[in-house]
Scaffold this active site. Sequence first.
Site: not given
Lengths: 346, 346, 346, 346
Positions: D143-144
Amino acid sequence: MVRVGIINVTGYAGAELARLLYVHPEARLTGVSGRSAAGKPLAEVFPHLACYDLTIGEEVGEVDFVFSALPHAASAEAVAPLVRAGVPVVDISADFRLRDPQEYAQWYGVEHPAPELLARAVYGLTELNREAVRTSRLIANPGCYPESALLALAPAVQEGVIGPDVIIDSKSGVSGAGRALGLTFHFAEADESVSAYGLAGHRHLPEMVQELEAMWPVGEAPEAPRPKVTFTPHLIPMTRGILSTCYAPLGQGTVRSGEEARELYREFYRGESFVRVVDSPPATKQVSGSNMCLVHPTVDARTERLVVVSVIDNLVKGAAGQAIQNMNAMLGLPETTGLEAPAIYP
Amino acid sequence: MVRVGIINVTGYAGAELARLLYVHPEARLTGVSGRSAAGKPLAEVFPHLACYDLTIGEEVGEVDFVFSALPHAASAEAVAPLVRAGVPVVDISADFRLRDPQEYAQWYGVEHPAPELLARAVYGLTELNREAVRTSRLIANPGCYPESALLALAPAVQEGVIGPDVIIDSKSGVSGAGRALGLTFHFAEADESVSAYGLAGHRHLPEMVQELEAMWPVGEAPEAPRPKVTFTPHLIPMTRGILSTCYAPLGQGTVRSGEEARELYREFYRGESFVRVVDSPPATKQVSGSNMCLVHPTVDARTERLVVVSVIDNLVKGAAGQAIQNMNAMLGLPETTGLEAPAIYP
Amino acid sequence: MVRVGIINVTGYAGAELARLLYVHPEARLTGVSGRSAAGKPLAEVFPHLACYDLTIGEEVGEVDFVFSALPHAASAEAVAPLVRAGVPVVDISADFRLRDPQEYAQWYGVEHPAPELLARAVYGLTELNREAVRTSRLIANPGCYPESALLALAPAVQEGVIGPDVIIDSKSGVSGAGRALGLTFHFAEADESVSAYGLAGHRHLPEMVQELEAMWPVGEAPEAPRPKVTFTPHLIPMTRGILSTCYAPLGQGTVRSGEEARELYREFYRGESFVRVVDSPPATKQVSGSNMCLVHPTVDARTERLVVVSVIDNLVKGAAGQAIQNMNAMLGLPETTGLEAPAIYP
Amino acid sequence: MVRVGIINVTGYAGAELARLLYVHPEARLTGVSGRSAAGKPLAEVFPHLACYDLTIGEEVGEVDFVFSALPHAASAEAVAPLVRAGVPVVDISADFRLRDPQEYAQWYGVEHPAPELLARAVYGLTELNREAVRTSRLIANPGCYPESALLALAPAVQEGVIGPDVIIDSKSGVSGAGRALGLTFHFAEADESVSAYGLAGHRHLPEMVQELEAMWPVGEAPEAPRPKVTFTPHLIPMTRGILSTCYAPLGQGTVRSGEEARELYREFYRGESFVRVVDSPPATKQVSGSNMCLVHPTVDARTERLVVVSVIDNLVKGAAGQAIQNMNAMLGLPETTGLEAPAIYP
């Protein structure tokens, strides 16, 4: 009608004072000064203030009340004679915020120009210091970051809800940096970018620590824990607004959930016109142009931490609006006088 | 105290009316409607309006004055019974702007719901139509683009300064598109980008043409030239503001320079509170949140063209502020009542 | 591998050249200069260029090809000896764009430092001037506004589609103003605002006029009409991008509709890698970071006007990318070499 | 040349993969799918990808490597048959990040569609997990937010520098919310505003905790302390970029200053192409469009806390770039292949 002067109207805080005072029913802006622009019509420097027929002068002339929006050091020098002459002053600079002149010298890099006035100065976070503000003639208007952080933390601190490990992560619009030019605030550099700054110690930190320490509950033990505060400001690509996210461990108190935290905060701020405890995370846009502070306390149950988010407009509740609120309190007016306009949204 | 209702408060124009009315000393917002949000507190839909203790209803209830911020067609349907009942109405939608119902049908794609009321409606650009506004009970509030363009062009047109080849190139903030979602207005798409739209014909074009034709001087020749107007709106990555740049060839008149143009414009707008002719190109930020229109006419001497730049806040002078100005005129109040606050800057 | 130098790498155009050259397979940046920052690593001034192990020098050293990103006047002085020594140069400044040194003096306020080189210089709008570019050793890289306007207008002009009354209304991101500080480009001032500037005459106007006149078809009449160009640039609250909206009356030609205009434009730009004729209005974001120009010609049938919208990234197609395209052409490389990367979106 | 397919190219991560793959010398995008847009040319949905002559299909067709940019749950369903068929897959969704399917069900609200594949999946933070990535056929792309936080914290955690009280305060551009519409991401709402969200628990939290726990040093005591992580994401008015500010108490280790911290971090990331330890606070703009992560560790000596600031482009290092880096590692290519382009600045 109170005649008001603004010393150094040419920065953003000064201009914001003038904007807000225009609709104040009991005060009238009669004098504005600003050395670099002296002799120019106010409307030339700030076209949005063309409603005023005022010329920027070297001095503000004879007035009943003074706001100083000068930079630190210059401000204390300018207001000292006024204070001694009995003119009520709200100083928007940092000069009278720190009670200890040594600490001032350490953080601001100059000797305090009027240390003998420090004892007279009252820290003007009206909600937390109302009685003292009312009877003072010299108000140190809070810094924009401390304003947002102290309103976010005061209920938890004063009610003994949290332990001393406090982290304040603040996000500010670029107007907080003022009107002086700098590559960091050049549009093409600041736009579409976020950065942290002041990691080595921002000048608003000692102010926060001083006020948090002052309100910290005194424990029974001879050496009660003092708050350990880390503060990180960030520059956000927008013009106005500060959002502070504050973290602290829950103590042994009874607050274990967000609902309980909000109940406690609501009780604490009951009757306040400019602080509203909200049930969902607020956005800075919801207070833009207004003197409101929205506070959203919550609890991270997994880690037993209080997390409080607050939003203000840095130029209003974080500067000019808070200053006028202080003026109102000093003059015996309702604090909301002239500050009733809702935020501009969107 | 006039009791005011806003039909469809849930869009940006409706919310802006509520914001401005809060500080209006002679009007009191007592009813707000909005079908999708009926039953919700106004403060829940718009946290910046928490100053109001109002619940959004199906209807606005018994009021003395109504603003309609409904979409076109729905608006005429909603206000028709009110108008017939004698309630004064300012309609912010497009429904009563075009005098010709056929043209309305052609541009808006529906039959006009109440064509018999068109003759009663007055086009509410107060500065240009003051007397009619004062005695009317049904005001068609101008579109945001026509507002900015007509104020920019009216002096030149009425004084016979320009020829008929008119080009209006407008730049609008994204709030002009309203609160309804769309990919074009999705932040990641609209941010850091400019685009033109409506090249095949924007609905504000016939409104501009109608009003320009109505004010165009009648020549001696039996077939006087009619204005040939091209209008191109652009979407700008900001929330509020419209800047219109208007181009037209200088006619045989005496205006040959920017100074002469500004002199003529100043004379034309003498005494107006909300239109200011300025000597340097204005920025939309200078009017943000206010009801001001700044106009800067100039002359391109090389090509003998008049170039006029005007700026407004699309939600204030381009919608809600203009609507309240109209209400003030209709009620016999000073037009500036409740609209005195300067723009928010920066 | 061609060794390339950039004179004055410390502005935005210089830095953009360095960014683009990093992925150029046939060129290698070996020298960068910049007086104020001489001695500093390039990576210190521009952290995004830390991929380079270069120190900014007083001179670019021995190179095979030079880009000059100096301001006008300084640029001609710096490149004159290089040109005389036979080094191929693309000058990004305005110094070699105007063929008439008197006009240069009039618009730029200084005598041209090397007027004898003007005859050697080729105006580097590659698409319109390809053969001359290929054989030249001194390229005057077009200004960002002329680039966008000339690509928008060239097909219509050269094919005789339009009459001489040309209006160019351009909207530019703030990076076009460069890296030098100014209140107009201060974030809090430029953000959320649009303004026009240069109404008294922008320096890119004579450049546009010169090029449009040069391509204007010669009529049979001894005194063919010359284009009458009005140009208004606007500052938009975004970093990159220019959108130009160009207006001109349709002539007697066969183009009467948008479809016909697009067909003509497609034919004109057939085979071009960096100009694409599009069927719907383009947005600057669609070309951000890339060397593409999107052109959308349309016709306002009501007024018989051609309206053309074009978009470019002002720092790429409007400066550094165009410069590299010129270098490629001069070196006999495919023009797309090193410029293949699509735009960054969103 | 590896034939690559992108499942669900129509979101921002999918489009970013296509953008980056266009300049990848060893991979060729041959198939793109996206149900809602099936049948449309890619260039119609994304004009900036007009360089591709591809039509969006129901399936990606026969390819050698697959990226899935579908939403969670849909992604696992789509890639499961491919994984079983031996096609190497990088999944950008969250489906294979959490090793525990129960935790997945709890946080994502659905049963995991292919729990039997979880054991095969490797968490694709290449810098921290390189060997496993190289030999895997199913990569869970991080995930970012975790990407930015884990790169900021890994050196301190793995070297035993910090205690378990970890606070991660992240600021993200709006593109992180994707292309699906929502009032929160409507331009007029998100512009000029900051807000916190996910205070009740963001889905990236368990991913961070899982990875931090996995790297946490095992103490001698039987019950070593586990990290207590609070994570607060914030929405910032910009399109791209994440800045994470991470706080943790210094342990008993030897790091007592920022210099010492940076030395330790430099040693840790020695040889990494995409992580750079910097001496001053980085800005997200410095990495925009690139696969770089800049990390700035510092020490708040007053409170004995480590404060680490990291910046990435959420769509590149936080999604598509990291995915291609993983592909490169899986294919035995240099990790930088096709990812060399510097950031776009300004």
